[in-house]
Every structure is written in C-alpha cells, then in structure tokens.
Design an enzyme around this catalytic site. Structure first.
Site, PDB file in Angstrom:
ATOM      1  N   HIS A  12       0.877  -1.194   0.000  1.00 43.09           N
ATOM      2  CA  HIS A  12       0.000   0.000   0.000  1.00 43.09           C
ATOM      3  C   HIS A  12       0.902   1.228   0.000  1.00 43.09           C
ATOM      4  CE1 HIS A  12      -3.840   2.096   1.538  1.00 43.09           C
ATOM      5  NE2 HIS A  12      -2.945   3.046   1.264  1.00 43.09           N
ATOM      6  N   HIS A  14       1.667   5.334  -1.638  1.00 42.38           N
ATOM      7  CA  HIS A  14       1.288   6.533  -2.406  1.00 42.38           C
ATOM      8  C   HIS A  14       2.544   7.125  -3.039  1.00 42.38           C
ATOM      9  CE1 HIS A  14      -2.820   6.744  -0.781  1.00 42.38           C
ATOM     10  NE2 HIS A  14      -2.271   6.204   0.291  1.00 42.38           N
ATOM     11  N   LEU A  15       2.557   7.167  -4.365  1.00 41.50           N
ATOM     12  CA  LEU A  15       3.732   7.709  -5.066  1.00 41.50           C
ATOM     13  C   LEU A  15       3.482   9.098  -5.640  1.00 41.50           C
ATOM     14  CD1 LEU A  15       5.351   4.692  -6.958  1.00 41.50           C
ATOM     15  CD2 LEU A  15       6.054   5.766  -4.811  1.00 41.50           C
ATOM     16  N   ARG A  16       2.200   9.536  -5.659  1.00 44.50           N
ATOM     17  CA  ARG A  16       1.867  10.858  -6.228  1.00 44.50           C
ATOM     18  C   ARG A  16       2.297  10.974  -7.692  1.00 44.50           C
ATOM     19  NH1 ARG A  16      -1.164  10.987  -1.735  1.00 44.50           N
ATOM     20  NH2 ARG A  16      -0.101  11.750   0.097  1.00 44.50           N
ATOM     21  N   LYS A  94      -9.285  -0.176  -5.790  1.00 45.17           N
ATOM     22  CA  LYS A  94      -9.289   0.427  -4.453  1.00 45.17           C
ATOM     23  C   LYS A  94     -10.549   1.254  -4.244  1.00 45.17           C
ATOM     24  CE  LYS A  94      -7.745   2.085  -0.511  1.00 45.17           C
ATOM     25  NZ  LYS A  94      -6.674   3.049  -0.311  1.00 45.17           N
ATOM     26  N   HIS A 131     -10.544   1.275   1.750  1.00 44.00           N
ATOM     27  CA  HIS A 131     -10.298   2.203   2.852  1.00 44.00           C
ATOM     28  C   HIS A 131     -11.554   2.141   3.715  1.00 44.00           C
ATOM     29  CE1 HIS A 131      -8.509   6.012   4.606  1.00 44.00           C
ATOM     30  NE2 HIS A 131      -9.661   5.848   5.249  1.00 44.00           N
ATOM     31  N   HIS A 165      -4.776  -0.778   5.741  1.00 44.34           N
ATOM     32  CA  HIS A 165      -4.266  -0.085   6.943  1.00 44.34           C
ATOM     33  C   HIS A 165      -5.184  -0.211   8.160  1.00 44.34           C
ATOM     34  CE1 HIS A 165      -6.890   2.879   5.153  1.00 44.34           C
ATOM     35  NE2 HIS A 165      -6.006   3.286   4.283  1.00 44.34           N
ATOM     36  N   ASP A 237       1.426   2.522   3.567  1.00 42.48           N
ATOM     37  CA  ASP A 237       0.604   3.725   3.420  1.00 42.48           C
ATOM     38  C   ASP A 237       1.479   4.975   3.508  1.00 42.48           C
ATOM     39  OD1 ASP A 237      -1.675   5.138   2.850  1.00 42.48           O
ATOM     40  OD2 ASP A 237      -2.473   5.087   4.899  1.00 42.48           O
ATOM     41  N   ALA A 253      -3.466  14.706   5.860  1.00 35.09           N
ATOM     42  CA  ALA A 253      -3.281  13.399   6.511  1.00 35.09           C
ATOM     43  C   ALA A 253      -2.245  12.579   5.757  1.00 35.09           C
ATOM     44  CB  ALA A 253      -4.608  12.658   6.544  1.00 35.09           C
TER      45      ALA A 253
HETATM   46  O1  DOR Z   1      -3.251   9.423   5.904  1.00 36.33           O
HETATM   47  C1  DOR Z   1      -3.587   9.123   4.770  1.00 36.33           C
HETATM   48  N1  DOR Z   1      -3.014   9.701   3.692  1.00 36.33           N
HETATM   49  N2  DOR Z   1      -4.545   8.209   4.595  1.00 36.33           N
HETATM   50  C2  DOR Z   1      -5.044   7.914   3.389  1.00 36.33           C
HETATM   51  O2  DOR Z   1      -5.925   7.104   3.310  1.00 36.33           O
HETATM   52  C3  DOR Z   1      -4.578   8.659   2.194  1.00 36.33           C
HETATM   53  C4  DOR Z   1      -3.236   9.195   2.375  1.00 36.33           C
HETATM   54  C5  DOR Z   1      -2.856  10.213   1.326  1.00 36.33           C
HETATM   55  O3  DOR Z   1      -3.117   9.958   0.145  1.00 36.33           O
HETATM   56  O4  DOR Z   1      -2.288  11.258   1.684  1.00 36.33           O
HETATM   57 ZN    ZN Z   2      -3.340   5.026   1.592  1.00 33.50          ZN
END
Ligand code: DOR
Ligand code: ZN
Length: 334
Positions: A12, A14-16, A94, A131, A165, A237, A253
């Site tokens: 899991h 996140h690479l943006r 997802k 999620h 998560h 995550d 977040a």
């Molecule tokens: O804390 C988080 N950040 N929870 C998520 O589900 C998404 C993630 C984000 O993409 O920044």
């Molecule tokens: Zn996530």
C-alpha cells in the site's frame, strides 16, 4: 548481523505524480521489489489510459531499480467489458468512501450502488482493496465500517477483500473470522497510539487516516503481526505531503515512512524477538494472498546506525533526524 529479505513488498503505497513522485518513488524502488500503487491522484486513476500513463511515469522514474509497480484502479461502478479489459493490468481495485481521506472526493457515496461491480470483480477474480472508514466519530469510523465489510463478505463469498491499513482490535478479529479477507498494516500503526499524535504537543507528521487508536488496538495489531498472521501483510501507506501542507492550519493526513520502513520494521521485529516473522510480513503473505511472483531482489539490512535525514527535499519523514539501529546495506542508499 546481516538480515537478508527476499522480494520485500509494500502492499500500500502513495507515489503521487510530477516532482513529488520523482522525489519519493526512487526511495521505495531502492528497497522494495514491488509495491501496490494507490490510485488517489488529483485526477483519480479510473481509465485504462490514465493507468498506462501512470505506470509509465513510475517506470521512468524508477528505471534504475528492479521494482514492480502493482497498479490499482480507483473504484467506480464499472461495466463488465471495461473490467475484462483492465483485469490483466491491475492487482486490484481500491474503494474509497467519498471524501474520507486525501483526494477521495469521487469515491463511493451510496454503498448500495457497488454490488453489480463487485459481482463482476468476484467472477473475474479482481481483488477489492478498501479504505474502511465511516463518516462517524473519528475513533469509531473503522469499527462502524465493519457493517459494510460484513455485507460484502456475505454477499460475495469468494471475492478477495483487503482491509487496508487496519488500526483496531475489532478489525484484527474480523480478519481472523473471514478466510477471504486479508489486511495490510502500516509501520506507524505498529508503533504509535493517538497519544503520540495529540497526547502532548500536537504532532502533525503523525496525523493520518485512519488516525492511530488506543493502546489495546496497538497491542492487537502487534500480536497479530508478530504471531505471523497468515492473512496480514505489510502496506506502509507512506503518504508524502510537502512540509508546508503538514505544518499549517488544516494539516494534510499522511505519514511519510518510505525511507525508514525496512530499518524500523527490523527494529520492532527484533525488539519483539520475532525477526523470524519479518520475511512473511514483508513478502511471503502478500505473494500467497495475491498469487504474485515479484521480480527477484534481495535486500540486506545490517545492525549499523542509520541517521534519518530531516527532509527528503520538502518532505519530512517518520523519525526525522533520529538514529535507527538498522540500516540498509544493499542495495546502497541513493
Ligand atoms: O493518511 C492518509 N493519507 N490516509 C489515506 O488514506 C490517504 C493518504 C494520502 O493519500 O495522503
Ligand atoms: Zn493510503
């Protein structure tokens, strides 16, 4: 002491996009053999073209590493023909409840609408990644969402559902009770409780969704992971945000754990005297549950101090500025 890990996977991540991706993707690509890439981009990954473009961008940035990006699609009510076409290009779909976290506005608003798509996914054996939070009181969100999970598991008895998560003892019990259900657990949720976030001076860099919970939840997660749970796997995550979006009014977040994930996992497994379970948690369980064979790659960790940089360009990592007991020996740090 040297610790060798075979094909570590981050299930899991996140690479943006753009410069942020250029900043963070090589870090994960260096120490993992593959990762499940989240689709919550500014314009979510919801077409084949966007999926191909995103995958190509990731491969370009990670071209110096052996690294398999396991792509996901952003859940929407998709027609059968599309799912048949996209199936071989994704590891799963997802699902985000609308507005529950970063860039999830176009997620699901009505859970009665998801069933036709889930029926086709079940038939085509496309895993569902979720999620799992309601829009209720923040500490109750994950528990309240179990109603939705229960309905999905009952109505789609062979669909592979991955609770992403998880943070609560209730979620661990739910995984225990359902053979078709897997879960990912993050590094930070194995280390912190809500007290670490807001119990003293507020720590924006530990603020994430779902929020860290109570000591008994932390204990339940650790117990499950350190017993070598057959359906619980590592998903960091790791969610980078620029420093100014974390240290501000309306803090975003997400905890950026990619640079410290492997050394800190070694540290907490060692402290629990369960280093024997680390290989399963970071790779074997995922390979089995998803039926994947990652590219051959071995990571060596060594119990030598590693001082964590305070910033990776403009992103502050978990444990910034602190010294960890384990470091990555090979491949060499970039
Ligand atoms: O804390 C988080 N950040 N929870 C998520 O589900 C998404 C993630 C984000 O993409 O920044
Ligand atoms: Zn996530």
């Amino acid at each position: 002491m040297i610790l060798s890990l075979n094909t570590p996977l981050d299930m899991h991540l996140h690479l943006r996009e753009g410069t942020m991706m250029q900043n963070v993707a090589p870090i994960s690509a260096a120490c993992f053999a593959g990762a499940v890439i989240m689709p919550n981009l500014i314009s979510p990954v919801d077409t084949l073209q966007k999926l191909f473009n995103y995958r190509e961008d990731i491969e370009k940035v990670c071209k110096n590493e052996i690294f398999e990006p396991y792509m996901t699609l952003f859940f929407k009510p998709y027609p059968r023909e599309f799912l048949e076409e996209v199936r071989e290009h994704i590891i799963g779909i997802k699902l985000y409840p609308a507005g529950i976290t970063t860039q999830s506005e176009s997620g699901v608003t009505d859970f009665n609408m998801i069933e036709p798509t889930l029926a086709i996914m079940e038939e085509l054996q496309i895993p569902l990644l979720v999620h799992g939070e309601s829009d209720g009181f923040v500490l109750d969100r994950e528990r309240e969402f179990l109603v939705v999970y229960r309905r999905i598991v009952e109505n789609f008895p062979v669909l592979h559902v991955i609770m992403e998560h998880i943070t609560t003892a209730d979620s661990v019990s739910f995984v225990d009770e359902h053979d078709t259900v897997s879960a990912t657990v993050t590094l930070h949720h194995l280390m912190i409780t809500l007290d670490d976030v807001i119990g003293g001076l507020m720590q924006p860099h530990l603020f994430c969704k779902p929020i860290a919970k109570k000591p008994r939840d932390l204990q339940a997660l650790r117990d499950a992971v350190f017993m070598g749970h057959p359906r619980i796997m590592f998903g960091s995550d790791s969610a980078p945000h620029p420093q100014h979006k974390k240290e501000c009014v309306g803090c975003a977040a997400g905890v950026f754990t990619a640079p410290v994930a492997m050394p800190l996992l070694a540290q907490i497994f060692e402290e629990a005297d369960r280093l024997d379970c680390l290989q399963g948690f970071v790779s074997d369980v995922a390979c089995k549950r998803y039926a994947i064979t990652p590219p051959a790659k071995t990571i060596e960790l060594e119990n030598k101090p590693y001082r964590v940089p305070t910033l990776f360009n403009n992103v502050r990592p978990f444990f910034a500025g602190e010294t960890l007991r384990w470091s990555i020996r090979s491949p060499a740090r970039i």
